[in-house]
Design an enzyme around this catalytic site. Sequence first.
Site, PDB file in Angstrom:
ATOM      1  N   PHE A 438       4.802  -8.614   0.553  1.00  0.00           N
ATOM      2  CA  PHE A 438       4.675  -8.964  -0.921  1.00  0.00           C
ATOM      3  C   PHE A 438       3.275  -8.408  -1.189  1.00  0.00           C
ATOM      4  O   PHE A 438       2.219  -8.687  -0.668  1.00  0.00           O
ATOM      5  CB  PHE A 438       4.807 -10.384  -1.317  1.00  0.00           C
ATOM      6  CG  PHE A 438       6.033 -11.052  -1.213  1.00  0.00           C
ATOM      7  CD1 PHE A 438       6.952 -10.991  -2.159  1.00  0.00           C
ATOM      8  CD2 PHE A 438       6.306 -11.681  -0.199  1.00  0.00           C
ATOM      9  CE1 PHE A 438       8.133 -11.765  -1.987  1.00  0.00           C
ATOM     10  CE2 PHE A 438       7.659 -12.430   0.088  1.00  0.00           C
ATOM     11  CZ  PHE A 438       8.335 -12.380  -0.804  1.00  0.00           C
ATOM     12  N   ASP A 439       3.183  -7.830  -2.298  1.00  0.00           N
ATOM     13  CA  ASP A 439       2.228  -7.511  -3.147  1.00  0.00           C
ATOM     14  C   ASP A 439       1.632  -8.729  -3.925  1.00  0.00           C
ATOM     15  O   ASP A 439       2.500  -9.584  -3.945  1.00  0.00           O
ATOM     16  CB  ASP A 439       2.369  -6.225  -4.241  1.00  0.00           C
ATOM     17  CG  ASP A 439       0.913  -6.008  -4.727  1.00  0.00           C
ATOM     18  OD1 ASP A 439       0.105  -6.073  -4.307  1.00  0.00           O
ATOM     19  OD2 ASP A 439       1.139  -5.927  -6.260  1.00  0.00           O
ATOM     20  N   LYS A 440       0.511  -8.898  -4.347  1.00  0.00           N
ATOM     21  CA  LYS A 440       0.046 -10.054  -4.868  1.00  0.00           C
ATOM     22  C   LYS A 440       0.167 -10.047  -6.298  1.00  0.00           C
ATOM     23  O   LYS A 440       0.992 -10.364  -7.187  1.00  0.00           O
ATOM     24  CB  LYS A 440      -1.432 -10.398  -4.564  1.00  0.00           C
ATOM     25  CG  LYS A 440      -2.076 -11.919  -5.352  1.00  0.00           C
ATOM     26  CD  LYS A 440      -3.326 -12.072  -4.944  1.00  0.00           C
ATOM     27  CE  LYS A 440      -4.352 -11.224  -5.550  1.00  0.00           C
ATOM     28  NZ  LYS A 440      -4.223 -11.531  -7.200  1.00  0.00           N
ATOM     29  N   THR A 441      -0.937  -9.156  -7.058  1.00  0.00           N
ATOM     30  CA  THR A 441      -0.774  -9.138  -8.631  1.00  0.00           C
ATOM     31  C   THR A 441       0.488  -8.398  -9.271  1.00  0.00           C
ATOM     32  O   THR A 441       0.894  -7.345  -8.880  1.00  0.00           O
ATOM     33  CB  THR A 441      -2.112  -8.207  -9.216  1.00  0.00           C
ATOM     34  OG1 THR A 441      -3.369  -8.682  -8.341  1.00  0.00           O
ATOM     35  CG2 THR A 441      -2.256  -8.332 -10.484  1.00  0.00           C
ATOM     36  N   VAL A 657       7.878  -5.768  -1.146  1.00  0.00           N
ATOM     37  CA  VAL A 657       8.218  -6.396  -2.551  1.00  0.00           C
ATOM     38  C   VAL A 657       6.944  -5.799  -3.406  1.00  0.00           C
ATOM     39  O   VAL A 657       6.004  -6.315  -3.139  1.00  0.00           O
ATOM     40  CB  VAL A 657       8.535  -7.637  -2.749  1.00  0.00           C
ATOM     41  CG1 VAL A 657       8.803  -8.006  -4.048  1.00  0.00           C
ATOM     42  CG2 VAL A 657       9.806  -8.037  -1.618  1.00  0.00           C
TER      43      VAL A 657
END
Length: 766
Positions: A438-441, A657
């Site tokens: 996963f990316d965060k922002t 993602v």
Amino acid sequence: MNSASSVLTEVTWRIPNMDCAAEESEIRHALARVAGVRRLAFRLGARTLTVHAEQEALAHVEAALRNAGFAPQPPDASNAPQAAGHCGGCCGHGHAHSHSHAHSDLHARLQAAWQALLLPPALGRTLAALALALGAELWHAFAPEAWAAAGMALAALAVLLAGLCTYAKGLAALRRARLSISALMAVAVTGAFAIGQWPEAAMVMALYALAEHLEARAVDRARGAIARLLDMAPAQAEVRVEGGQGGETWRKLPAAQVPPGSVIRAKPGARLALDGTVIQGQSAVNQAPVTGESLPVDKCVGDTVYAGTLNLSGTLLVRVTAAAQDTQLARIIHAVEQAQSERAPMQAFIDRFAAIYTPAVFALALAVALLGPLAAGWPWHESIYKALVLLVIACPCALVIATPATVVSALARAAQLGVLIKGGVYLEQACQLRTVAFDKTGTLTLGQPALAALQPLSDEADEAALHARAHALAAHSDHPVARAIASGLAAQGFAASVDLPDAQDVPGLGVRATVQGQRLCLISPRAAGLARASESAPESAPEWQAALQAHQAAGRSVSLLARAEGEGSGIGSESGETLTPLALYAVADAIKPEAAAAVQALHQLGVQTVMLSGDHAQAVGAVAQAAGISQAHAELLPDGKLAQLRALQAQGRVAMVGDGINDAPALAAADIGIAVGGAGADVALEAADVALMSGGLNRVATLIRLSRHTHRVLWANIAVALGIKLAFLALAVTGHASMWMAVFADVGASLLVVTLGLRLLRWRED
């Protein structure tokens, strides 16, 4: 190069006798050796083929199609050819010309009738052939031997009605030394007639035509599941038309003719014809056709609405933002149709298997016909009959049709649930995912800073007054953190209309102004100088430090409302002023409400989760802890993300993602790129292999569950098809199966695998 051969063009033909995956495979094989062909796109439901090729290759493509028995027509061609040679009006050339004209007209009619027989039989023609075949069976059983010729005529007429199309394709395949399904049927029926089994030959061909019709209808249902959504968008829109004297009227116009910028009206209970932005009105809208959301969504001025969605309560005036062919619904349908035209790995495997299986059974049938009398002492008539039964059983129709029917149903169901999968390959690979990164922002978080905490650090003024002054300062800055503080304080009722004529916004430092006789600033702790502030107000130092450390550990951005004293000027610790902290404001990018549940669902499926982010370690750690992700990597540049992805891919398949905007390299490098963009994000439709149109991060687990279920159905279909084939092969060799029993088995297997595949259209998560 400027030669004509380098000019790429696209042409769409209608192939009347292309009605199942077997024909698709035949056409692919026929065009495989044509130079200049770049891509083929099939729509079996509409019986159309789109060819992307070099200009000079089109004539060779058309010739190859005709040689293979698939004569191409324009897309709008009718199923029934029109008779040529009709002459209107009085010719005035006497009897000879009339006779010539009548002869020409008769010839044209006969030619048209012959061409019609070469087309796949419609249901009426198939049922007529079935009735004639049944009559031939009864004639053979009860009529005297002397009347056998009449029974043979009935059988021949049944074959003519039901099987001429199959014969044409079969002979074309045999000329190319290709053992297709049509070739096997042509050989089997011809052989049955040759050995005197004409009633069975007629029944076999009629039943085969009926099976082809039922299979085509079943596949049409699967392929039309998502295309039916297009019918939800009205063909007409109620458009505002400006009057000649400043007035306005409403007129119904075809949606395809309404340009962007127009204003349309959607009354309660009506579906929206086009995408747009609400400019007047308020209503609840059912967006399920586009986003898959089960509950209606409230819409007001400024909100986006989509074509095909249902307006439930109030009248909405909508400014159109996209033409009919560019609406979100149309783009989703186009993407799914494009995905359906791509061949899944399982389909390619089945085609390779059928290419070996069919010749092998043909060789077995030939061995039975030739060696049966010599090795087993069977009569020649019996050996040939058994061989013909084997040929009928050998038809790999159930095997060939099992995969596309299942994959297309799964793609359509995924689109209905708000998961747009760009091809069968990604649907199949999703069941093999070992890791989801996963990316965060904007992916795990909302991507919008919000006020998370506020705390007064001084008793010199009441709390409401402090927060009102902070709001006045924050409102004069364009920094995202300041905007989050201003909107957060306003939402809590601390907004105050304070005039700040001397407000000064210094990028990177903060805002300062004189508020009610005090020099105040809204500033970051680093710019304020933590040590100097603590020395100037030693009594607040412990509280200050504890609060600051707690918020920074949680990954939040902290701003201070401070009073400036002394002779210095400017903002910050280097200005020469003494700063006294009065209040603290913590801003954070809030985690999405569904993030923790989505991560937990992946863990329950046995998929590990990882976070890859360019943010600082405290923020990444805080979000990872809140979401339940145990492995997180912070402060990664794009090449760092790629390196981490490569390391994860060494352990198995990885999905990335991201929000589809700034994660393009990582999305491209992953085995499956999943964009979380929502129905309004154009980038999400284009950037990744899978786009989550609704349902948020929860749909990642939905994708994996659907993929695993589809995988099970695919293998179940293969097992069923092969099991039935093998059982009847054994019955045929031992003499316990007739030709039309073999056809019934083939029909039953085909319908069974198609039915299992179509059940995916009603698939629901546990």
